[in-house]
Design an enzyme around this catalytic site. Structure first.
Site, PDB file in Angstrom:
ATOM      1  N   CYS A 204       0.808  -1.227   0.000  1.00 11.15           N
ATOM      2  CA  CYS A 204       0.000   0.000   0.000  1.00 11.15           C
ATOM      3  C   CYS A 204       0.842   1.278   0.000  1.00 11.15           C
ATOM      4  CB  CYS A 204      -0.944  -0.015   1.187  1.00 11.15           C
ATOM      5  SG  CYS A 204      -1.899  -1.537   1.248  1.00 11.15           S
TER       6      CYS A 204
ATOM      7  N   HIS B 105      -3.674   6.700   2.143  1.00  5.51           N
ATOM      8  CA  HIS B 105      -4.019   5.390   1.570  1.00  5.51           C
ATOM      9  C   HIS B 105      -5.408   4.998   2.104  1.00  5.51           C
ATOM     10  CE1 HIS B 105      -4.270   1.208   0.805  1.00  5.51           C
ATOM     11  NE2 HIS B 105      -3.963   0.849   2.035  1.00  5.51           N
TER      12      HIS B 105
ATOM     13  N   ASN C  78     -10.106  -1.160   0.027  1.00  5.79           N
ATOM     14  CA  ASN C  78      -8.658  -0.954   0.032  1.00  5.79           C
ATOM     15  C   ASN C  78      -8.068  -1.580  -1.236  1.00  5.79           C
ATOM     16  OD1 ASN C  78      -5.891  -1.203   0.423  1.00  5.79           O
ATOM     17  ND2 ASN C  78      -6.046  -1.779   2.573  1.00  5.79           N
TER      18      ASN C  78
HETATM   19  N1  COA Z   1     -18.485  -9.217   9.928  1.00 12.30           N
HETATM   20  C1  COA Z   1     -19.014  -9.420  11.142  1.00 12.30           C
HETATM   21  N2  COA Z   1     -18.270  -9.646  12.242  1.00 12.30           N
HETATM   22  C2  COA Z   1     -16.943  -9.670  12.077  1.00 12.30           C
HETATM   23  C3  COA Z   1     -16.335  -9.476  10.831  1.00 12.30           C
HETATM   24  C4  COA Z   1     -17.159  -9.256   9.727  1.00 12.30           C
HETATM   25  N3  COA Z   1     -16.669  -9.054   8.505  1.00 12.30           N
HETATM   26  N4  COA Z   1     -14.992  -9.542  10.985  1.00 12.30           N
HETATM   27  C5  COA Z   1     -14.753  -9.776  12.290  1.00 12.30           C
HETATM   28  N5  COA Z   1     -15.945  -9.866  12.950  1.00 12.30           N
HETATM   29  C6  COA Z   1     -16.168 -10.107  14.361  1.00 12.30           C
HETATM   30  C7  COA Z   1     -15.007 -10.816  15.038  1.00 12.30           C
HETATM   31  O1  COA Z   1     -15.116 -12.208  14.866  1.00 12.30           O
HETATM   32  C8  COA Z   1     -15.171 -10.384  16.464  1.00 12.30           C
HETATM   33  O2  COA Z   1     -16.173 -11.157  17.050  1.00 12.30           O
HETATM   34  P1  COA Z   1     -16.046 -11.634  18.592  1.00 12.30           P
HETATM   35  O3  COA Z   1     -16.006 -10.357  19.381  1.00 12.30           O
HETATM   36  O4  COA Z   1     -17.272 -12.440  18.786  1.00 12.30           O
HETATM   37  O5  COA Z   1     -14.765 -12.386  18.655  1.00 12.30           O
HETATM   38  C9  COA Z   1     -15.711  -8.969  16.342  1.00 12.30           C
HETATM   39  O6  COA Z   1     -16.269  -8.854  15.030  1.00 12.30           O
HETATM   40  C10 COA Z   1     -14.662  -7.881  16.508  1.00 12.30           C
HETATM   41  O7  COA Z   1     -13.554  -8.240  15.699  1.00 12.30           O
HETATM   42  P2  COA Z   1     -12.256  -7.401  15.711  1.00 12.30           P
HETATM   43  O8  COA Z   1     -11.232  -8.068  14.847  1.00 12.30           O
HETATM   44  O9  COA Z   1     -11.885  -7.098  17.134  1.00 12.30           O
HETATM   45  O10 COA Z   1     -12.769  -6.070  15.003  1.00 12.30           O
HETATM   46  P3  COA Z   1     -12.059  -4.683  14.899  1.00 12.30           P
HETATM   47  O11 COA Z   1     -12.855  -3.678  15.619  1.00 12.30           O
HETATM   48  O12 COA Z   1     -10.589  -4.751  15.188  1.00 12.30           O
HETATM   49  O13 COA Z   1     -12.222  -4.388  13.343  1.00 12.30           O
HETATM   50  C11 COA Z   1     -10.939  -4.363  11.321  1.00 12.30           C
HETATM   51  C12 COA Z   1     -11.592  -5.230  12.407  1.00 12.30           C
HETATM   52  C13 COA Z   1     -10.191  -5.287  10.367  1.00 12.30           C
HETATM   53  C14 COA Z   1     -12.031  -3.612  10.573  1.00 12.30           C
HETATM   54  C15 COA Z   1      -9.960  -3.351  12.006  1.00 12.30           C
HETATM   55  O14 COA Z   1      -9.106  -4.043  12.888  1.00 12.30           O
HETATM   56  C16 COA Z   1      -9.123  -2.613  11.018  1.00 12.30           C
HETATM   57  O15 COA Z   1      -9.618  -1.847  10.229  1.00 12.30           O
HETATM   58  N6  COA Z   1      -7.789  -2.787  11.016  1.00 12.30           N
HETATM   59  C17 COA Z   1      -6.932  -2.170  10.018  1.00 12.30           C
HETATM   60  C18 COA Z   1      -6.918  -3.065   8.814  1.00 12.30           C
HETATM   61  C19 COA Z   1      -6.307  -2.401   7.624  1.00 12.30           C
HETATM   62  O16 COA Z   1      -6.600  -1.275   7.322  1.00 12.30           O
HETATM   63  N7  COA Z   1      -5.455  -3.154   6.911  1.00 12.30           N
HETATM   64  C20 COA Z   1      -4.834  -2.710   5.708  1.00 12.30           C
HETATM   65  C21 COA Z   1      -3.773  -1.701   5.985  1.00 12.30           C
HETATM   66  S1  COA Z   1      -2.934  -1.307   4.551  1.00 12.30           S
END
Ligand code: COA
Length: 339
Positions: free
Chosen positions: A117, A262, A292
């Site tokens: 990215c 990004h 993304n």
């Molecule tokens: N739909 C529904 N529920 C989902 C899900 C989805 N697509 N993905 C995860 N969950 C659930 C998980 O299983 C978890 O459930 P639990 O509490 O029962 O275990 C809950 O939602 C929370 O998951 P979590 O991973 O803690 O969510 P989060 O708040 O960290 O959000 C992201 C996840 C990926 C959206 C967030 O971490 C993020 O944006 N990170 C940056 C990623 C990024 O930008 N990467 C590229 C960089 S270049």
């Protein structure tokens, strides 16, 4: 000895392309356990574009490049260099040469930049070095990725985030300098937080007589990511990086006209802009349409901002890329409409 003359760098034109197939959050929720509400509130994404079997990353890159060439009134034959920022190449030896062939840019040297990215930001900076030193005149930088081919579509924690696309820019030397300052970083110790690794020991070839065995790698795993760690990394490192660029250029945050990050996640865009105290209306965002798109996200958003007339003469644009590697970096642009 002829005195060494440094040239300014001008962004002449931009282009972009996304595939036709559009996958909405609602459509995704039919195949995995998720919902439009969950995805929209956590990421800001509403839909993403996905490449089908009839198109390749080169086709997308070609369309984006053609737009930039047409707008810049440049012929492909006049390109001196093509920098192809991609982490999803057609060929592990590099895909830039395929793009060079597709464009008919016979005179251009071409090579890939693999930096996920951050790839397009790094591409701009690499191009600037060649222009500043007077080495090349017409440089095409393309950021393109097709991560849809590398995510596990049954893994709801990753597949909801990514989409495919391509964006391009042409840089030329000029008396005025559009690229004011840059800042780049890598932290390889955290590379495991976001990666696409090869399958270990997929098979090995034993060269007994030569006393060594070689690993034969023919497969890669799906993209893996620690979402929380990547989120924390982005919101802490990106503001720092932009601040360093501002310092170098002796500018204040309130002089930034547009913040172009990004497009990874709307919550990252919101948190970074809040930390920098940049108001929402100055933050360029198209994440809801494309998700993304990795190396393509910045040039797609840049091209859309030019096409819609958002970017005007003398506007200051703070651009930051961040992602796998981990890599991150910023570049400050003051765009001059007329040289
Ligand atoms: N739909 C529904 N529920 C989902 C899900 C989805 N697509 N993905 C995860 N969950 C659930 C998980 O299983 C978890 O459930 P639990 O509490 O029962 O275990 C809950 O939602 C929370 O998951 P979590 O991973 O803690 O969510 P989060 O708040 O960290 O959000 C992201 C996840 C990926 C959206 C967030 O971490 C993020 O944006 N990170 C940056 C990623 C990024 O930008 N990467 C590229 C960089 S270049």
């Amino acid at each position: 000895m002829t005195p060494f003359k440094m040239h300014g760098t001008h962004i002449l034109s931009t282009g972009s392309a996304v595939p036709d197939i559009c996958i909405s959050n609602d459509l995704l929720s039919n195949i995995i356990d998720t919902s439009d509400t969950w995805i929209s509130t956590r990421t800001g994404i509403k839909e993403r574009r996905i490449l089908d079997n009839n198109q390749s990353i080169i086709d997308l890159a070609r369309i984006a490049s053609d737009e930039a060439l047409i707008k810049g009134l440049i012929k492909a034959e006049d390109l001196d260099l093509i920098l192809f920022a991609t982490s999803t190449p057609n060929d592990l030896f590099g895909s830039a040469s395929q793009l060079q062939k597709s464009l008919g840019a016979t005179k251009a040297a071409a090579f890939d930049i693999t930096a996920a990215c951050s790839g397009f930001v790094i591409g701009l900076i690499v191009a600037q070095q060649f222009i500043q030193t007077g080495t090349y005149k017409n440089i095409l930088i393309v950021g393109a990725d097709t991560l849809s081919q590398w995510v596990d579509w049954s893994d709801r924690t990753t597949c909801i985030l990514f989409g495919d696309g391509a964006g391009a820019a042409i840089l030329q030397p000029s008396r005025q300098n559009d690229l004011m300052s840059f800042e780049l970083n890598t932290d390889g110790s955290e590379s495991h937080q976001l990666s696409i690794q090869h399958q270990e020991n997929s098979s090995s070839i034993d060269y007994k007589n030569l006393n060594f065995s070689a690993q034969k790698i023919s497969k890669y795993k799906y993209l893996t990511m620690n979402g929380k760690e990547v989120y924390k990394f982005a919101v802490s490192k990106v503001p720092e990086s932009i601040n360093k660029c501002l310092q170098t250029s002796q500018l204040k945050t309130n002089q930034i006209t547009w913040l172009l990050l990004h497009q990874a996640n709307q919550r990252i865009l919101d948190t970074v802009s809040q930390k920098l105290q940049i108001p929402t209306e100055k933050v360029l965002s198209n994440i809801q349409c494309y998700g993304n798109t990795s190396a393509a996200s910045i040039p797609i958003a840049l091209n859309e901002a030019f096409n819609t007339g958002h970017i005007c003469h003398k506007d200051i644009i703070a651009i930051a890329g961040f992602g796998a590697g981990l890599t991150w970096g910023s570049i400050l642009i003051q765009w001059n409409a007329i040289e």
